[in-house]
Design a protein around this motif. Structure first.
Motif, PDB file in Angstrom:
ATOM      1  N   ARG A 109       4.938   3.187 -42.471  1.00  0.00           N
ATOM      2  CA  ARG A 109       5.512   2.724 -41.213  1.00  0.00           C
ATOM      3  C   ARG A 109       6.048   3.868 -40.360  1.00  0.00           C
ATOM      4  O   ARG A 109       6.304   3.674 -39.171  1.00  0.00           O
ATOM      5  N   ASP A 110       6.195   5.051 -40.946  1.00  0.00           N
ATOM      6  CA  ASP A 110       6.620   6.221 -40.172  1.00  0.00           C
ATOM      7  C   ASP A 110       5.376   6.969 -39.692  1.00  0.00           C
ATOM      8  O   ASP A 110       4.520   7.347 -40.507  1.00  0.00           O
ATOM      9  N   PRO A 111       5.215   7.178 -38.378  1.00  0.00           N
ATOM     10  CA  PRO A 111       3.980   7.793 -37.856  1.00  0.00           C
ATOM     11  C   PRO A 111       3.680   9.178 -38.442  1.00  0.00           C
ATOM     12  O   PRO A 111       2.541   9.462 -38.813  1.00  0.00           O
ATOM     13  N   LYS A 112       4.693  10.034 -38.549  1.00  0.00           N
ATOM     14  CA  LYS A 112       4.459  11.382 -39.065  1.00  0.00           C
ATOM     15  C   LYS A 112       4.113  11.366 -40.549  1.00  0.00           C
ATOM     16  O   LYS A 112       3.194  12.071 -40.995  1.00  0.00           O
ATOM     17  N   SER A 113       4.838  10.574 -41.326  1.00  0.00           N
ATOM     18  CA  SER A 113       4.553  10.495 -42.762  1.00  0.00           C
ATOM     19  C   SER A 113       3.191   9.865 -43.015  1.00  0.00           C
ATOM     20  O   SER A 113       2.455  10.295 -43.916  1.00  0.00           O
ATOM     21  N   ARG A 114       2.840   8.848 -42.198  1.00  0.00           N
ATOM     22  CA  ARG A 114       1.525   8.219 -42.368  1.00  0.00           C
ATOM     23  C   ARG A 114       0.408   9.190 -42.017  1.00  0.00           C
ATOM     24  O   ARG A 114      -0.638   9.207 -42.687  1.00  0.00           O
ATOM     25  N   GLU A 115       0.618   9.989 -40.975  1.00  0.00           N
ATOM     26  CA  GLU A 115      -0.395  10.982 -40.608  1.00  0.00           C
ATOM     27  C   GLU A 115      -0.593  11.999 -41.740  1.00  0.00           C
ATOM     28  O   GLU A 115      -1.718  12.410 -42.028  1.00  0.00           O
ATOM     29  N   ARG A 116       0.507  12.370 -42.364  1.00  0.00           N
ATOM     30  CA  ARG A 116       0.398  13.322 -43.475  1.00  0.00           C
ATOM     31  C   ARG A 116      -0.326  12.701 -44.662  1.00  0.00           C
ATOM     32  O   ARG A 116      -1.154  13.330 -45.306  1.00  0.00           O
ATOM     33  N   TYR A 117      -0.003  11.406 -44.963  1.00  0.00           N
ATOM     34  CA  TYR A 117      -0.689  10.746 -46.075  1.00  0.00           C
ATOM     35  C   TYR A 117      -2.173  10.578 -45.775  1.00  0.00           C
ATOM     36  O   TYR A 117      -3.015  10.730 -46.673  1.00  0.00           O
ATOM     37  N   ASN A 118      -2.510  10.235 -44.521  1.00  0.00           N
ATOM     38  CA  ASN A 118      -3.920  10.074 -44.162  1.00  0.00           C
ATOM     39  C   ASN A 118      -4.713  11.366 -44.372  1.00  0.00           C
ATOM     40  O   ASN A 118      -5.903  11.334 -44.708  1.00  0.00           O
ATOM     41  N   PHE A 119      -4.041  12.514 -44.183  1.00  0.00           N
ATOM     42  CA  PHE A 119      -4.711  13.792 -44.429  1.00  0.00           C
ATOM     43  C   PHE A 119      -5.110  13.912 -45.902  1.00  0.00           C
ATOM     44  O   PHE A 119      -6.244  14.289 -46.228  1.00  0.00           O
ATOM     45  N   PHE A 120      -4.183  13.583 -46.803  1.00  0.00           N
ATOM     46  CA  PHE A 120      -4.501  13.652 -48.231  1.00  0.00           C
ATOM     47  C   PHE A 120      -5.420  12.505 -48.648  1.00  0.00           C
ATOM     48  O   PHE A 120      -6.189  12.645 -49.599  1.00  0.00           O
ATOM     49  N   TYR A 121      -5.337  11.381 -47.942  1.00  0.00           N
ATOM     50  CA  TYR A 121      -6.214  10.252 -48.250  1.00  0.00           C
ATOM     51  C   TYR A 121      -7.683  10.601 -47.966  1.00  0.00           C
ATOM     52  O   TYR A 121      -8.581  10.216 -48.719  1.00  0.00           O
ATOM     53  N   LYS A 122      -7.901  11.357 -46.909  1.00  0.00           N
ATOM     54  CA  LYS A 122      -9.273  11.732 -46.548  1.00  0.00           C
ATOM     55  C   LYS A 122      -9.770  12.963 -47.321  1.00  0.00           C
ATOM     56  O   LYS A 122     -10.933  13.026 -47.714  1.00  0.00           O
ATOM     57  N   ASN A 123      -8.889  13.947 -47.521  1.00  0.00           N
ATOM     58  CA  ASN A 123      -9.298  15.219 -48.135  1.00  0.00           C
ATOM     59  C   ASN A 123      -8.989  15.313 -49.624  1.00  0.00           C
ATOM     60  O   ASN A 123      -9.451  16.241 -50.289  1.00  0.00           O
ATOM     61  N   GLY A 124      -8.213  14.360 -50.126  1.00  0.00           N
ATOM     62  CA  GLY A 124      -7.868  14.393 -51.536  1.00  0.00           C
ATOM     63  C   GLY A 124      -6.571  15.163 -51.780  1.00  0.00           C
ATOM     64  O   GLY A 124      -6.243  16.100 -51.057  1.00  0.00           O
ATOM     65  N   VAL A 125      -5.850  14.749 -52.806  1.00  0.00           N
ATOM     66  CA  VAL A 125      -4.609  15.425 -53.185  1.00  0.00           C
ATOM     67  C   VAL A 125      -4.962  16.694 -53.956  1.00  0.00           C
ATOM     68  O   VAL A 125      -5.787  16.662 -54.872  1.00  0.00           O
ATOM     69  N   PRO A 126      -4.393  17.835 -53.587  1.00  0.00           N
ATOM     70  CA  PRO A 126      -4.742  19.087 -54.269  1.00  0.00           C
ATOM     71  C   PRO A 126      -4.307  19.082 -55.731  1.00  0.00           C
ATOM     72  O   PRO A 126      -3.251  18.546 -56.078  1.00  0.00           O
ATOM     73  N   ARG A 127      -5.141  19.715 -56.570  1.00  0.00           N
ATOM     74  CA  ARG A 127      -4.771  19.835 -57.984  1.00  0.00           C
ATOM     75  C   ARG A 127      -3.692  20.892 -58.176  1.00  0.00           C
ATOM     76  O   ARG A 127      -2.751  20.699 -58.933  1.00  0.00           O
ATOM     77  N   TRP A 128      -3.891  22.045 -57.526  1.00  0.00           N
ATOM     78  CA  TRP A 128      -2.881  23.096 -57.616  1.00  0.00           C
ATOM     79  C   TRP A 128      -1.924  22.939 -56.439  1.00  0.00           C
ATOM     80  O   TRP A 128      -2.305  23.096 -55.288  1.00  0.00           O
ATOM     81  N   ARG A 129      -0.693  22.645 -56.724  1.00  0.00           N
ATOM     82  CA  ARG A 129       0.279  22.318 -55.683  1.00  0.00           C
ATOM     83  C   ARG A 129       1.337  23.391 -55.514  1.00  0.00           C
ATOM     84  O   ARG A 129       2.345  23.161 -54.870  1.00  0.00           O
ATOM     85  N   GLY A 130       1.099  24.555 -56.118  1.00  0.00           N
ATOM     86  CA  GLY A 130       2.019  25.667 -55.931  1.00  0.00           C
ATOM     87  C   GLY A 130       3.066  25.737 -57.033  1.00  0.00           C
ATOM     88  O   GLY A 130       3.389  24.749 -57.694  1.00  0.00           O
ATOM     89  N   THR A 131       3.592  26.929 -57.224  1.00  0.00           N
ATOM     90  CA  THR A 131       4.613  27.131 -58.251  1.00  0.00           C
ATOM     91  C   THR A 131       5.924  26.425 -57.900  1.00  0.00           C
ATOM     92  O   THR A 131       6.670  26.035 -58.796  1.00  0.00           O
ATOM     93  N   GLY A 132       6.179  26.279 -56.598  1.00  0.00           N
ATOM     94  CA  GLY A 132       7.396  25.580 -56.201  1.00  0.00           C
ATOM     95  C   GLY A 132       7.390  24.130 -56.653  1.00  0.00           C
ATOM     96  O   GLY A 132       8.413  23.599 -57.098  1.00  0.00           O
TER      97      GLY A 132
END
Length: 324
Positions: A109-132
């Motif tokens: 329901r939040d436009p910015k958060s949904r846009e960010r999720y749609n990016f991972f929805y289309k491109n896939g969640v990265p396997r390596w997510r950084g040491t942080g």
């Protein structure tokens, strides 16, 4: 007697630099994810683990990816009534599912958060997510980090020791081969020796040397002092696990507390002294043999006789003759 360490600390730091460069080229360039991205990663992992591998936010709410805000809100209200913990008291995962539903609905329901999720929805969640991300999730303590760093350092030390050992051994054998090549060039045809004295070029300097066997050569770098440098592959200390600092430091600390000396060091000193005595005895035997040969030749030139002095006490009525 002196021995030469062919590779010093410079080779170790060179090896360390090469390893760092190789690792830096192997590590992929990772985009700096935000805390909101980390939250999405966690929700995606938890949802797939609970509901199935192919489950995503839209399929779980039973809406299309192009659904409007009103459709998402309607789907959320419907599922919240269905999965409310008060209506699913027998389900131990009802509270967890209901809490996950509220977080996912808030992201969509939040436009910015949904846009960010749609990016991972289309491109896939990265396997390596950084040491942080890994550090924030697993939170290793100081002890764990220290142990890992010690193990990494010990592994690099062992690797560097193995490489230095093989390079030193290979270089000594190369010295022997170069010396024998010089013997072949200096000797008459068909009479090339494999042992003996010759000259060898080391570091743009020509030095006198003596080949003892296939793995042993004596080099005389300074003609003024005449002090030899013995190079033998059998004298090279092959690195072992006990030589690593993670094994030697606790042992030294224990011996220091108990006010004892390390047995390994004492044995090493004794072995070193015994080796020196054997080499010196071999040199004395060779020099005495050469001296006897010269005296025999001199006696032959003088008619085979040798002057003798009579000294000492009487033995059996005669004085015992002592050779000069």
């Amino acid at each position: 007697m002196a021995r030469v360490k062919l590779l010093g600390n410079q080779s170790f730091w060179s090896l360390l630099l090469v390893i760092v460069v190789v690792l830096s080229t192997m590590v992929p360039k990772v985009k700096a994810w935000t805390e909101a991205d980390f939250e999405i990663f966690d929700l995606v992992d938890a949802l797939e683990k609970a509901e199935g591998k192919d489950t995503n936010f839209y399929s779980w709410l039973d809406v299309k990816p192009s659904a409007s805000q009103a459709e998402i809100t309607k789907a959320y209200r419907k599922l919240s009534l269905k999965w409310h913990p008060d209506k699913n008291k027998s389900d131990p995962k009802a509270k967890e599912r209901f809490a996950r539903l509220g977080v996912i609905a808030a992201i969509l329901r939040d436009p910015k958060s949904r846009e960010r999720y749609n990016f991972f929805y289309k491109n896939g969640v990265p396997r390596w997510r950084g040491t942080g991300y890994l550090y924030s999730r697993f939170r290793p303590g100081l002890g764990t980090v220290s142990i890992v760093l010690l193990l990494i350092g010990a592994g690099m030390q062992y690797l560097a020791g193995q490489i230095n050992y093989r390079q030193e051994k290979r270089r000594i054998i190369q010295f022997v081969n170069d010396a024998r090549t010089q013997m072949i060039q200096d000797a008459p045809k068909g009479r090339a020796p494999t042992l003996g004295r010759t000259f060898i070029e080391i570091g743009q300097r020509t030095m006198r040397c003596e080949v003892k066997n296939d793995h042993y050569i004596v080099v005389y770098p300074d003609e003024r002092t005449g002090e030899p440098v013995h190079l033998n592959t059998e004298w090279l200390a092959k690195p072992t696990i006990q030589d690593l600092y993670i094994a030697r430091w606790p042992k030294r600390l224990l011996y220091k507390i108990l006010n004892k000396k390390e047995k390994e060091e004492e044995e090493g000193v004794l072995e070193h002294e015994n080796t020196e005595e054997v080499v010196e005895e071999q040199d004395d035997v060779q020099s005495s043999s050469a001296g006897k040969t010269k005296k025999t030749a001199a006696r032959k030139r003088n008619g085979g006789s040798e002057k003798m002095n009579v000294a000492g006490s009487k033995v059996g009525g005669r004085r015992r003759a002592v050779r000069n």
